[in-house]
Design an enzyme around this catalytic site. Structure first.
Site, PDB file in Angstrom:
ATOM      1  N   GLY A 159      50.492  39.606  37.008  1.00  0.00           N
ATOM      2  CA  GLY A 159      50.461  38.460  37.458  1.00  0.00           C
ATOM      3  C   GLY A 159      49.149  37.575  37.716  1.00  0.00           C
ATOM      4  O   GLY A 159      47.974  38.538  38.080  1.00  0.00           O
TER       5      GLY A 159
ATOM      6  N   GLY B 153      47.097  34.459  39.853  1.00  0.00           N
ATOM      7  CA  GLY B 153      47.174  33.427  41.291  1.00  0.00           C
ATOM      8  C   GLY B 153      46.033  32.557  41.110  1.00  0.00           C
ATOM      9  O   GLY B 153      45.162  32.769  40.378  1.00  0.00           O
ATOM     10  N   GLY B 154      45.774  31.769  42.216  1.00  0.00           N
ATOM     11  CA  GLY B 154      44.737  30.793  42.509  1.00  0.00           C
ATOM     12  C   GLY B 154      43.593  31.805  42.755  1.00  0.00           C
ATOM     13  O   GLY B 154      42.386  31.336  42.235  1.00  0.00           O
TER      14      GLY B 154
ATOM     15  N   GLY C  55      43.452  35.582  42.376  1.00  0.00           N
ATOM     16  CA  GLY C  55      43.107  36.816  41.970  1.00  0.00           C
ATOM     17  C   GLY C  55      43.977  37.121  40.799  1.00  0.00           C
ATOM     18  O   GLY C  55      45.238  36.451  40.577  1.00  0.00           O
TER      19      GLY C  55
ATOM     20  N   VAL D 227      46.531  40.309  39.152  1.00  0.00           N
ATOM     21  CA  VAL D 227      47.104  41.506  39.620  1.00  0.00           C
ATOM     22  C   VAL D 227      47.550  42.265  38.117  1.00  0.00           C
ATOM     23  O   VAL D 227      48.060  41.484  37.240  1.00  0.00           O
ATOM     24  CB  VAL D 227      48.382  41.293  40.561  1.00  0.00           C
ATOM     25  CG1 VAL D 227      49.135  42.816  40.685  1.00  0.00           C
ATOM     26  CG2 VAL D 227      48.133  40.625  41.434  1.00  0.00           C
TER      27      VAL D 227
ATOM     28  N   LYS E 147      44.946  44.410  42.310  1.00  0.00           N
ATOM     29  CA  LYS E 147      44.597  43.011  42.536  1.00  0.00           C
ATOM     30  C   LYS E 147      43.118  42.771  42.452  1.00  0.00           C
ATOM     31  O   LYS E 147      42.400  43.285  43.427  1.00  0.00           O
ATOM     32  CB  LYS E 147      45.103  42.315  43.590  1.00  0.00           C
ATOM     33  CG  LYS E 147      44.832  40.770  43.630  1.00  0.00           C
ATOM     34  CD  LYS E 147      45.694  39.897  44.649  1.00  0.00           C
ATOM     35  CE  LYS E 147      45.883  38.667  44.642  1.00  0.00           C
ATOM     36  NZ  LYS E 147      46.883  37.766  45.524  1.00  0.00           N
TER      37      LYS E 147
ATOM     38  N   ASP F 166      54.100  31.745  51.839  1.00  0.00           N
ATOM     39  CA  ASP F 166      54.240  31.287  50.454  1.00  0.00           C
ATOM     40  C   ASP F 166      55.446  32.013  50.219  1.00  0.00           C
ATOM     41  O   ASP F 166      55.571  32.866  49.152  1.00  0.00           O
ATOM     42  CB  ASP F 166      53.215  31.529  49.450  1.00  0.00           C
ATOM     43  CG  ASP F 166      53.298  31.117  48.244  1.00  0.00           C
ATOM     44  OD1 ASP F 166      54.379  30.261  48.128  1.00  0.00           O
ATOM     45  OD2 ASP F 166      52.717  31.590  47.227  1.00  0.00           O
TER      46      ASP F 166
END
Length: 287
Positions: free
Chosen positions: A89, A91-92, A94, A96, A112, A205
């Site tokens: 995955g 994200g903003g 990092g 993973v 990550k 979140d």
């Protein structure tokens, strides 16, 4: 009605989502003419919806734009005793990766690493804060941190327990879990979140993709993951916490409390309770 209120901002965000991606900015600019603060909030909502770091935060922090970023780690790359595999995955802050640890034990882990190019002091501090927050947790319903270090490119990383699960709502629907089973599974999620609150941490979140479910001997187990925008509100970490900026969006719009959508700075555990309510609604109603 005040056009800068969180409700109107959220409605404007939802209207923008109905348009093609290339049309959204012009639409938002036109509808927020003379209201730059509201324009920023809508931009940040759209960025969060797309799974990217808020536009204004990325530019104002001095971080590099996506097309300027250095190359991500490739499968087979080595980071300390870990061999990089596939991407789990992004994200903003990092990315993973599924990785394999080779010493002193052999096991699969989730690694990550701060995304190359995001080297501002604030972004780096927030990334490191996530590993510190996770290290405080000792609960079977929260993914455990094993290790931390610096990648060859200079970016910080940390290593977590790999959770081979699927989002809470996906699992419930795929297995046709009955109502009692859904309540029991959700209760375990609440217990994990309560543990975080007892350790002085607000997740900020909570959503289906951040609650992964897997089976152990035929019984479903849930783990809460991704404390990337978590906030420590007491203890030593709260004193060193990265300060949010008024109006800065942190989280996922569909599961945010009104005060979180509005960018209020003094969020507490009630923000997570609101998100849990939204999560339970989707678990039970499927929408």
């Amino acid at each position: 009605m005040d056009q800068n209120s969180p409700v109107d901002t959220k409605e404007l965000f939802l209207d923008a989502l109905e348009l093609e991606a290339g049309q959204r900015r012009a639409f938002v600019d036109e509808r927020t003419d003379g209201r730059p603060d509201q324009r920023k909030r809508v931009y940040d909502l759209l960025a969060a919806h797309a799974g990217t770091e808020p536009l204004f935060a990325r530019i104002e922090s001095g971080a590099l734009l996506p097309e300027q970023r250095a190359e991500e780690l490739r499968p087979g790359s080595r980071v300390g005793p870990y061999t990089i595999g596939s991407v789990l995955g992004t994200g903003g802050f990092g990315t993973v990766y599924l990785a394999t640890q080779t010493e002193p034990v052999e096991r699969r882990v989730a690694l990550k690493v701060l995304r190359p190019g995001l080297r501002s002091d604030a972004t780096r501090a927030r990334f490191i804060a996530e590993s510190q927050v996770l290290a405080r947790m000792e609960h079977p319903g929260i993914a455990q941190v094993f290790d931390a270090g610096t990648a060859p490119g200079g970016e910080p990383y940390f290593v977590m327990e790999y959770v081979p699960g699927e989002p809470l709502t996906t699992f419930c629907d795929r297995t046709r879990l009955d109502l009692e089973g859904r309540f029991q599974l959700f209760e375990s999620v609440c217990q994990a979140v309560a543990h975080a609150h007892q350790r002085g941490v607000v997740h900020r979140d909570l959503k289906p993709s951040n609650v992964l479910v897997f089976e152990v001997d035929g019984e479903p187990r849930a783990k809460v993951i991704d404390f990337g925008v978590a906030k420590a509100f007491e203890g030593p970490l709260a004193e060193r916490a990265v300060q949010s900026v008024a109006g800065e969006l942190m989280g996922t719009p569909a599961f945010m409390s009104p005060e979180q959508v509005g960018g209020e700075l003094d969020l507490d555990t009630r923000a997570d309770v609101y998100a849990l309510g939204a999560l339970l609604y989707e678990v039970l109603c499927g929408a």
